[in-house]
Design an enzyme around this catalytic site. Sequence first.
Site, PDB file in Angstrom:
ATOM      1  N   VAL A 122       0.820  -1.212   0.000  1.00  0.00           N
ATOM      2  CA  VAL A 122       0.000   0.000   0.000  1.00  0.00           C
ATOM      3  C   VAL A 122       0.860   1.271   0.000  1.00  0.00           C
ATOM      4  CG1 VAL A 122      -1.570   1.354   1.451  1.00  0.00           C
ATOM      5  CG2 VAL A 122      -2.070  -1.024   0.941  1.00  0.00           C
TER       6      VAL A 122
ATOM      7  N   ASP B 170      10.667   3.414   5.515  1.00  0.00           N
ATOM      8  CA  ASP B 170      10.414   2.056   6.008  1.00  0.00           C
ATOM      9  C   ASP B 170      11.522   1.690   6.978  1.00  0.00           C
ATOM     10  OD1 ASP B 170       8.375  -0.308   4.688  1.00  0.00           O
ATOM     11  OD2 ASP B 170       9.973  -1.000   6.049  1.00  0.00           O
TER      12      ASP B 170
ATOM     13  N   PHE C 112     -17.338 -10.378  -7.995  1.00  0.00           N
ATOM     14  CA  PHE C 112     -17.149 -11.181  -6.787  1.00  0.00           C
ATOM     15  C   PHE C 112     -18.149 -12.324  -6.685  1.00  0.00           C
ATOM     16  CE2 PHE C 112     -13.760  -9.506  -4.106  1.00  0.00           C
ATOM     17  CZ  PHE C 112     -13.354  -8.479  -4.922  1.00  0.00           C
TER      18      PHE C 112
ATOM     19  N   GLY D  31      -8.588 -15.479   0.144  1.00  0.00           N
ATOM     20  CA  GLY D  31      -7.350 -15.442   0.921  1.00  0.00           C
ATOM     21  C   GLY D  31      -6.766 -14.056   0.813  1.00  0.00           C
TER      22      GLY D  31
ATOM     23  N   CYS E 170      -5.730  -9.236   3.133  1.00  0.00           N
ATOM     24  CA  CYS E 170      -6.765  -8.350   3.697  1.00  0.00           C
ATOM     25  C   CYS E 170      -8.014  -9.070   4.189  1.00  0.00           C
ATOM     26  CB  CYS E 170      -7.146  -7.290   2.666  1.00  0.00           C
ATOM     27  SG  CYS E 170      -5.795  -6.134   2.374  1.00  0.00           S
TER      28      CYS E 170
ATOM     29  N   LYS F 221      -7.851 -11.373   7.498  1.00  0.00           N
ATOM     30  CA  LYS F 221      -7.564 -10.673   8.765  1.00  0.00           C
ATOM     31  C   LYS F 221      -8.610  -9.598   9.052  1.00  0.00           C
ATOM     32  CE  LYS F 221      -4.442  -6.958   7.259  1.00  0.00           C
ATOM     33  NZ  LYS F 221      -5.331  -5.836   7.541  1.00  0.00           N
TER      34      LYS F 221
HETATM   35  N1  NAD Z   1      -2.155  -5.132   0.491  1.00  0.00           N
HETATM   36  C1  NAD Z   1      -3.329  -4.669   0.125  1.00  0.00           C
HETATM   37  O1  NAD Z   1      -3.860  -5.024  -0.939  1.00  0.00           O
HETATM   38  C2  NAD Z   1      -4.059  -3.660   0.979  1.00  0.00           C
HETATM   39  C3  NAD Z   1      -5.164  -2.975   0.462  1.00  0.00           C
HETATM   40  C4  NAD Z   1      -5.826  -2.038   1.256  1.00  0.00           C
HETATM   41  C5  NAD Z   1      -5.392  -1.824   2.568  1.00  0.00           C
HETATM   42  N2  NAD Z   1      -4.336  -2.522   3.050  1.00  0.00           N
HETATM   43  C6  NAD Z   1      -3.901  -2.235   4.422  1.00  0.00           C
HETATM   44  O2  NAD Z   1      -2.740  -1.414   4.352  1.00  0.00           O
HETATM   45  C7  NAD Z   1      -1.844  -1.720   5.426  1.00  0.00           C
HETATM   46  C8  NAD Z   1      -0.483  -2.076   4.871  1.00  0.00           C
HETATM   47  O3  NAD Z   1      -0.609  -3.272   4.116  1.00  0.00           O
HETATM   48  P1  NAD Z   1       0.549  -3.778   3.147  1.00  0.00           P
HETATM   49  O4  NAD Z   1       0.011  -4.938   2.418  1.00  0.00           O
HETATM   50  O5  NAD Z   1       1.124  -2.629   2.405  1.00  0.00           O
HETATM   51  O6  NAD Z   1       1.618  -4.276   4.250  1.00  0.00           O
HETATM   52  P2  NAD Z   1       3.159  -4.657   4.018  1.00  0.00           P
HETATM   53  O7  NAD Z   1       3.481  -5.638   5.083  1.00  0.00           O
HETATM   54  O8  NAD Z   1       3.406  -4.970   2.599  1.00  0.00           O
HETATM   55  O9  NAD Z   1       3.930  -3.287   4.309  1.00  0.00           O
HETATM   56  C9  NAD Z   1       4.053  -2.701   5.580  1.00  0.00           C
HETATM   57  C10 NAD Z   1       5.426  -2.038   5.649  1.00  0.00           C
HETATM   58  O10 NAD Z   1       5.504  -1.235   6.827  1.00  0.00           O
HETATM   59  C11 NAD Z   1       6.821  -1.274   7.318  1.00  0.00           C
HETATM   60  N3  NAD Z   1       6.823  -0.808   8.698  1.00  0.00           N
HETATM   61  C12 NAD Z   1       6.352  -1.419   9.814  1.00  0.00           C
HETATM   62  N4  NAD Z   1       6.502  -0.613  10.875  1.00  0.00           N
HETATM   63  C13 NAD Z   1       7.054   0.547  10.439  1.00  0.00           C
HETATM   64  C14 NAD Z   1       7.430   1.776  11.064  1.00  0.00           C
HETATM   65  N5  NAD Z   1       7.250   1.995  12.382  1.00  0.00           N
HETATM   66  N6  NAD Z   1       7.975   2.746  10.296  1.00  0.00           N
HETATM   67  C15 NAD Z   1       8.163   2.557   8.973  1.00  0.00           C
HETATM   68  N7  NAD Z   1       7.825   1.411   8.332  1.00  0.00           N
HETATM   69  C16 NAD Z   1       7.276   0.427   9.060  1.00  0.00           C
HETATM   70  C17 NAD Z   1       7.204  -2.726   7.126  1.00  0.00           C
HETATM   71  O11 NAD Z   1       8.622  -2.899   7.129  1.00  0.00           O
HETATM   72  C18 NAD Z   1       6.584  -3.008   5.745  1.00  0.00           C
HETATM   73  O12 NAD Z   1       7.500  -2.753   4.696  1.00  0.00           O
HETATM   74  C19 NAD Z   1      -2.527  -2.833   6.215  1.00  0.00           C
HETATM   75  O13 NAD Z   1      -3.251  -2.278   7.273  1.00  0.00           O
HETATM   76  C20 NAD Z   1      -3.470  -3.445   5.212  1.00  0.00           C
HETATM   77  O14 NAD Z   1      -4.581  -4.050   5.815  1.00  0.00           O
HETATM   78  C21 NAD Z   1      -3.659  -3.417   2.290  1.00  0.00           C
END
Ligand code: NAD
Length: 433
Positions: free
Chosen positions: A11, A30, A252, A260, A263, A266
């Site tokens: 994201v 990050d 959908f 799976g 998102c 969880k």
């Molecule tokens: N992946 C999706 O399709 C999607 C879609 C919509 C919403 N989301 C939501 O977005 C959020 C992020 O999801 P994602 O899939 O990108 O996760 P991800 O695990 O790919 O990325 C999270 C990143 O945050 C970094 N991080 C953790 N703590 C940190 C800090 N204190 N400072 C800086 N960086 C830090 C981690 O190293 C990691 O690179 C989640 O809450 C998820 O539910 C995800």
Amino acid sequence: MRIAMIGSGYVGLVSGACFADFGHQVTCVDTDAGKIARLNAGRMPIYEPGLEELVARNVEAGRLAFTTELAEGMAGAEAVFIAVGTPSRRGDGHADLSYVQAAARDIASNLKGFTVVVTKSTVPVGTGDDVERIIREANPEADVAVASNPEFLREGAAIADFKRPDRIVIGVEDERARRVLEEVYRPLYLNQAPLLVTGRRTAELTKYAANAFLATKITFINEMADLAEKVGANVQDVARGIGLDNRIGPKFLNAGPGYGGSCFPKDTLALVKTAQDHDAPTRIVETVVQVNDQRKRAMGRKVIAAMGGDVRDRTVGVLGLTFKPNTDDMRDSPAIAIIQTLQDAGARIVAYDPEGVEQAKQLLSGVTYAPDPYAALDGADAMVLVTEWDAFRALDLARVKSLLRQPVVVDLRNVYRPDEMARHGLAYTGIGR
Ligand SMILES: NC(=O)c1ccc[n+]([C@@H]2O[C@H](COP(=O)([O-])OP(=O)(O)OC[C@H]3O[C@@H](n4cnc5c(N)ncnc54)[C@H](O)[C@@H]3O)[C@@H](O)[C@H]2O)c1
């Protein structure tokens, strides 16, 4: 505008690169130094179509940078987005907010001038209040507003989704925050993307309601598929028959092995927990979670049945491992439970996936990885399609037949036509037809 994006995963990285592409000045931060080093070397830590080119273009234009140093990333930023992970907490299924809380604490000590801190991570209702409290306690002098801006992008189509969203939801309790976020999203606004401004808690709940509703739709059609199999109906025609109704809609409604990904599993679970804590249980979603959990192993048993009931020392060629095509994301992929069920019953697994193998290796054991789909089927006792990558849609079926030791095909995504399979002498099992 100057924007800091905290968390550079699926994201954060996509959002940051798209904001930069709108003309904003973005720094993605990050804590994972390896990830930042790769990004600074022009290599993507994830697979997402179009991302590498988008990142390169904006880095080149001087609008996008990467760092592990929060202070550097936040320098001069008017908006600081939190896009860190919120996985399921071990043991109870609540959202693990430790990354969000840690980010809030780190942000607090780096605030200078009026700043809007925006939670983009998917977080339970009330987390915005919590983030605000953490920041105010850590830095009482800070001039800060905390907003919610849930993200609805889909992996695999993330850039298009971000740039042409169905809607943008902004949850604010502060007029200044609203103005800043309207400015951040102005380029999309000009494109007519509906901007919905709500209270902060409403925005937080909207994200969970959206994911829970979609998960329910998938689970509903999966149950219809099971019933269709028992009564001799075709679930694809049922899906079309109901999907053409505008009140239902066609999306959908593809029956498959269960949802799976990073998102839906969880988020549905976290919603159930939040609702229970507030004495307003969401029974429909509770059931969806249970039905979906059971479905994944049931798909493993479906494969075993198609192979005659005994898979000990037999080889299953698995095509597709990621939770959906066009991503390398393996988090909570149905392939994991399906493969484990087959391994528990004594089967050997040879698998192929176009992008997911590196991540699969961290989650699965005892799997042999093939370099291409045909190599995965060579000498196998069955072919099982788990993820509908385009590359599998036009397989040479005569070659598939000649490679398989037993001509058994289980298609968990209904990609193939049963009559064509039969014509090639393949014993075919789909979903709900
Ligand atoms: N992946 C999706 O399709 C999607 C879609 C919509 C919403 N989301 C939501 O977005 C959020 C992020 O999801 P994602 O899939 O990108 O996760 P991800 O695990 O790919 O990325 C999270 C990143 O945050 C970094 N991080 C953790 N703590 C940190 C800090 N204190 N400072 C800086 N960086 C830090 C981690 O190293 C990691 O690179 C989640 O809450 C998820 O539910 C995800």
